[in-house]
Scaffold this motif. Sequence first.
Motif, PDB file in Angstrom:
ATOM      1  N   VAL A   4     -12.595 -24.784  20.873  1.00 34.85           N
ATOM      2  CA  VAL A   4     -11.926 -24.715  19.579  1.00 34.85           C
ATOM      3  C   VAL A   4     -10.443 -24.430  19.757  1.00 34.85           C
ATOM      4  O   VAL A   4      -9.592 -25.075  19.149  1.00 34.85           O
ATOM      5  CB  VAL A   4     -12.582 -23.633  18.686  1.00 34.85           C
ATOM      6  N   ARG A   5     -10.105 -23.491  20.620  1.00 34.88           N
ATOM      7  CA  ARG A   5      -8.723 -23.071  20.791  1.00 34.88           C
ATOM      8  C   ARG A   5      -7.871 -24.148  21.448  1.00 34.88           C
ATOM      9  O   ARG A   5      -6.671 -24.207  21.234  1.00 34.88           O
ATOM     10  CB  ARG A   5      -8.705 -21.788  21.628  1.00 34.88           C
ATOM     11  N   ALA A   6      -8.470 -25.021  22.256  1.00 34.92           N
ATOM     12  CA  ALA A   6      -7.696 -26.064  22.935  1.00 34.92           C
ATOM     13  C   ALA A   6      -7.112 -27.071  21.957  1.00 34.92           C
ATOM     14  O   ALA A   6      -6.109 -27.721  22.247  1.00 34.92           O
ATOM     15  CB  ALA A   6      -8.575 -26.784  23.950  1.00 34.92           C
ATOM     16  N   LYS A   7      -7.714 -27.183  20.776  1.00 35.38           N
ATOM     17  CA  LYS A   7      -7.272 -28.169  19.801  1.00 35.38           C
ATOM     18  C   LYS A   7      -6.260 -27.604  18.810  1.00 35.38           C
ATOM     19  O   LYS A   7      -5.727 -28.344  17.996  1.00 35.38           O
ATOM     20  CB  LYS A   7      -8.471 -28.702  19.024  1.00 35.38           C
ATOM     21  N   LEU A   8      -5.998 -26.305  18.853  1.00 35.23           N
ATOM     22  CA  LEU A   8      -5.148 -25.655  17.861  1.00 35.23           C
ATOM     23  C   LEU A   8      -3.875 -25.127  18.499  1.00 35.23           C
ATOM     24  O   LEU A   8      -3.899 -24.618  19.623  1.00 35.23           O
ATOM     25  CB  LEU A   8      -5.897 -24.490  17.217  1.00 35.23           C
ATOM     26  N   PHE A   9      -2.770 -25.238  17.736  1.00 33.79           N
ATOM     27  CA  PHE A   9      -1.501 -24.712  18.210  1.00 33.79           C
ATOM     28  C   PHE A   9      -0.683 -24.318  16.993  1.00 33.79           C
ATOM     29  O   PHE A   9      -0.424 -25.136  16.112  1.00 33.79           O
ATOM     30  CB  PHE A   9      -0.751 -25.766  19.040  1.00 33.79           C
ATOM     31  N   GLY A  10      -0.283 -23.063  16.927  1.00 37.14           N
ATOM     32  CA  GLY A  10       0.470 -22.565  15.783  1.00 37.14           C
ATOM     33  C   GLY A  10       1.963 -22.588  16.034  1.00 37.14           C
ATOM     34  O   GLY A  10       2.425 -22.410  17.161  1.00 37.14           O
ATOM     35  N   THR A  11       2.720 -22.814  14.965  1.00 38.44           N
ATOM     36  CA  THR A  11       4.172 -22.797  15.037  1.00 38.44           C
ATOM     37  C   THR A  11       4.686 -21.719  14.088  1.00 38.44           C
ATOM     38  O   THR A  11       3.912 -21.050  13.414  1.00 38.44           O
ATOM     39  CB  THR A  11       4.755 -24.164  14.638  1.00 38.44           C
ATOM     40  N   ALA A  12       5.996 -21.562  14.024  1.00 41.34           N
ATOM     41  CA  ALA A  12       6.573 -20.561  13.133  1.00 41.34           C
ATOM     42  C   ALA A  12       6.355 -20.944  11.670  1.00 41.34           C
ATOM     43  O   ALA A  12       6.129 -20.087  10.820  1.00 41.34           O
ATOM     44  CB  ALA A  12       8.057 -20.385  13.415  1.00 41.34           C
ATOM     45  N   LYS A  13       6.419 -22.241  11.364  1.00 40.13           N
ATOM     46  CA  LYS A  13       6.222 -22.691   9.989  1.00 40.13           C
ATOM     47  C   LYS A  13       4.752 -22.785   9.614  1.00 40.13           C
ATOM     48  O   LYS A  13       4.404 -22.679   8.448  1.00 40.13           O
ATOM     49  CB  LYS A  13       6.888 -24.055   9.781  1.00 40.13           C
ATOM     50  N   ARG A  14       3.912 -23.038  10.602  1.00 34.03           N
ATOM     51  CA  ARG A  14       2.475 -23.155  10.369  1.00 34.03           C
ATOM     52  C   ARG A  14       1.731 -22.374  11.457  1.00 34.03           C
ATOM     53  O   ARG A  14       1.267 -22.946  12.445  1.00 34.03           O
ATOM     54  CB  ARG A  14       2.056 -24.619  10.369  1.00 34.03           C
ATOM     55  N   GLN A  72      -5.436 -11.961  13.019  1.00 27.66           N
ATOM     56  CA  GLN A  72      -4.100 -12.017  13.596  1.00 27.66           C
ATOM     57  C   GLN A  72      -3.461 -13.336  13.195  1.00 27.66           C
ATOM     58  O   GLN A  72      -4.113 -14.382  13.212  1.00 27.66           O
ATOM     59  CB  GLN A  72      -4.143 -11.947  15.121  1.00 27.66           C
ATOM     60  N   VAL A  73      -2.187 -13.284  12.845  1.00 26.40           N
ATOM     61  CA  VAL A  73      -1.412 -14.483  12.543  1.00 26.40           C
ATOM     62  C   VAL A  73      -0.459 -14.669  13.716  1.00 26.40           C
ATOM     63  O   VAL A  73       0.369 -13.799  13.997  1.00 26.40           O
ATOM     64  CB  VAL A  73      -0.667 -14.338  11.204  1.00 26.40           C
ATOM     65  N   ILE A  74      -0.577 -15.819  14.401  1.00 25.54           N
ATOM     66  CA  ILE A  74       0.067 -16.000  15.702  1.00 25.54           C
ATOM     67  C   ILE A  74       0.984 -17.216  15.691  1.00 25.54           C
ATOM     68  O   ILE A  74       0.612 -18.283  15.196  1.00 25.54           O
ATOM     69  CB  ILE A  74      -1.005 -16.177  16.793  1.00 25.54           C
ATOM     70  N   ASP A  75       2.175 -17.056  16.255  1.00 28.31           N
ATOM     71  CA  ASP A  75       3.097 -18.153  16.515  1.00 28.31           C
ATOM     72  C   ASP A  75       2.974 -18.485  17.994  1.00 28.31           C
ATOM     73  O   ASP A  75       3.431 -17.730  18.853  1.00 28.31           O
ATOM     74  CB  ASP A  75       4.526 -17.724  16.156  1.00 28.31           C
ATOM     75  N   ALA A 124      -1.002 -22.841   7.155  1.00 26.29           N
ATOM     76  CA  ALA A 124      -1.469 -22.198   8.376  1.00 26.29           C
ATOM     77  C   ALA A 124      -2.595 -23.031   8.981  1.00 26.29           C
ATOM     78  O   ALA A 124      -3.169 -23.897   8.332  1.00 26.29           O
ATOM     79  CB  ALA A 124      -1.954 -20.784   8.085  1.00 26.29           C
ATOM     80  N   ILE A 125      -2.900 -22.736  10.232  1.00 23.79           N
ATOM     81  CA  ILE A 125      -4.017 -23.343  10.942  1.00 23.79           C
ATOM     82  C   ILE A 125      -5.050 -22.249  11.147  1.00 23.79           C
ATOM     83  O   ILE A 125      -4.706 -21.147  11.580  1.00 23.79           O
ATOM     84  CB  ILE A 125      -3.564 -23.908  12.301  1.00 23.79           C
ATOM     85  N   PHE A 126      -6.307 -22.541  10.847  1.00 22.26           N
ATOM     86  CA  PHE A 126      -7.350 -21.528  10.974  1.00 22.26           C
ATOM     87  C   PHE A 126      -8.086 -21.693  12.292  1.00 22.26           C
ATOM     88  O   PHE A 126      -8.545 -22.779  12.640  1.00 22.26           O
ATOM     89  CB  PHE A 126      -8.343 -21.619   9.812  1.00 22.26           C
ATOM     90  N   ASP A 127      -8.189 -20.606  13.043  1.00 22.97           N
ATOM     91  CA  ASP A 127      -8.886 -20.579  14.324  1.00 22.97           C
ATOM     92  C   ASP A 127     -10.130 -19.718  14.162  1.00 22.97           C
ATOM     93  O   ASP A 127     -10.047 -18.500  14.092  1.00 22.97           O
ATOM     94  CB  ASP A 127      -7.958 -20.001  15.396  1.00 22.97           C
ATOM     95  N   ARG A 128     -11.288 -20.357  14.079  1.00 24.83           N
ATOM     96  CA  ARG A 128     -12.531 -19.616  13.878  1.00 24.83           C
ATOM     97  C   ARG A 128     -13.066 -19.017  15.173  1.00 24.83           C
ATOM     98  O   ARG A 128     -13.995 -18.221  15.158  1.00 24.83           O
ATOM     99  CB  ARG A 128     -13.595 -20.503  13.239  1.00 24.83           C
ATOM    100  N   GLY A 129     -12.487 -19.400  16.292  1.00 22.47           N
ATOM    101  CA  GLY A 129     -12.917 -18.856  17.571  1.00 22.47           C
ATOM    102  C   GLY A 129     -14.311 -19.315  17.933  1.00 22.47           C
ATOM    103  O   GLY A 129     -14.633 -20.481  17.854  1.00 22.47           O
ATOM    104  N   GLN A 130     -15.150 -18.376  18.289  1.00 21.68           N
ATOM    105  CA  GLN A 130     -16.502 -18.706  18.712  1.00 21.68           C
ATOM    106  C   GLN A 130     -17.504 -18.672  17.563  1.00 21.68           C
ATOM    107  O   GLN A 130     -18.674 -18.974  17.755  1.00 21.68           O
ATOM    108  CB  GLN A 130     -16.957 -17.716  19.781  1.00 21.68           C
ATOM    109  N   TYR A 131     -17.048 -18.350  16.368  1.00 22.93           N
ATOM    110  CA  TYR A 131     -17.956 -18.127  15.251  1.00 22.93           C
ATOM    111  C   TYR A 131     -18.185 -19.408  14.459  1.00 22.93           C
ATOM    112  O   TYR A 131     -17.250 -20.182  14.244  1.00 22.93           O
ATOM    113  CB  TYR A 131     -17.396 -17.046  14.323  1.00 22.93           C
ATOM    114  N   PRO A 132     -19.392 -19.627  13.968  1.00 21.45           N
ATOM    115  CA  PRO A 132     -19.625 -20.792  13.113  1.00 21.45           C
ATOM    116  C   PRO A 132     -18.963 -20.609  11.757  1.00 21.45           C
ATOM    117  O   PRO A 132     -18.700 -19.479  11.326  1.00 21.45           O
ATOM    118  CB  PRO A 132     -21.153 -20.850  12.990  1.00 21.45           C
ATOM    119  N   TYR A 133     -18.698 -21.708  11.089  1.00 20.49           N
ATOM    120  CA  TYR A 133     -18.023 -21.676   9.798  1.00 20.49           C
ATOM    121  C   TYR A 133     -19.062 -21.342   8.717  1.00 20.49           C
ATOM    122  O   TYR A 133     -19.473 -22.193   7.932  1.00 20.49           O
ATOM    123  CB  TYR A 133     -17.355 -23.024   9.537  1.00 20.49           C
TER     124      TYR A 133
END
Length: 120
Positions: free
Chosen positions: A18-28, A43-46, A93-102
């Motif tokens: 899941v994390r390999a497909k996500l990348f956060g920026t300052a605007k998102r 956590q909100v991460i840039d 924003a981009i949501f990172d659910r990590g290892q948890y199911p939605y």
Amino acid sequence: MTQVFHRLTRNQIRQRRVRAKLFGTAKRPRISVLRTNKNFQVQVIDDEAQKTIFGMHSKAHQKTGDDITKTQVSNKLAGAVAAELQKRKISMAIFDRGQYPYLGRIREFVQTLRTEGITI
């Protein structure tokens, strides 16, 4: 000399996928969640600057005398996160659910963010 092979658990494999497909920026930025049996942490991460913009924990939004469910606590936390994002003038924003199911608390958290005006 013997070699030690460390195997990844299924949760770790799922989290990396899941994390390999996500990348956060300052605007998102990326909103990452940690769910335990009792608490909920956000956590909100840039990722560009490799900085955590801010983080929140469900303990700050629980009162000791309240008899509310964990889902209701995650909804309160989502409202607080949305307010903080709007204060910092971040609307996407981009949501990172990590290892948890939605499902369950994770799903309710995201839906509350969306109703508060954050585009995910």
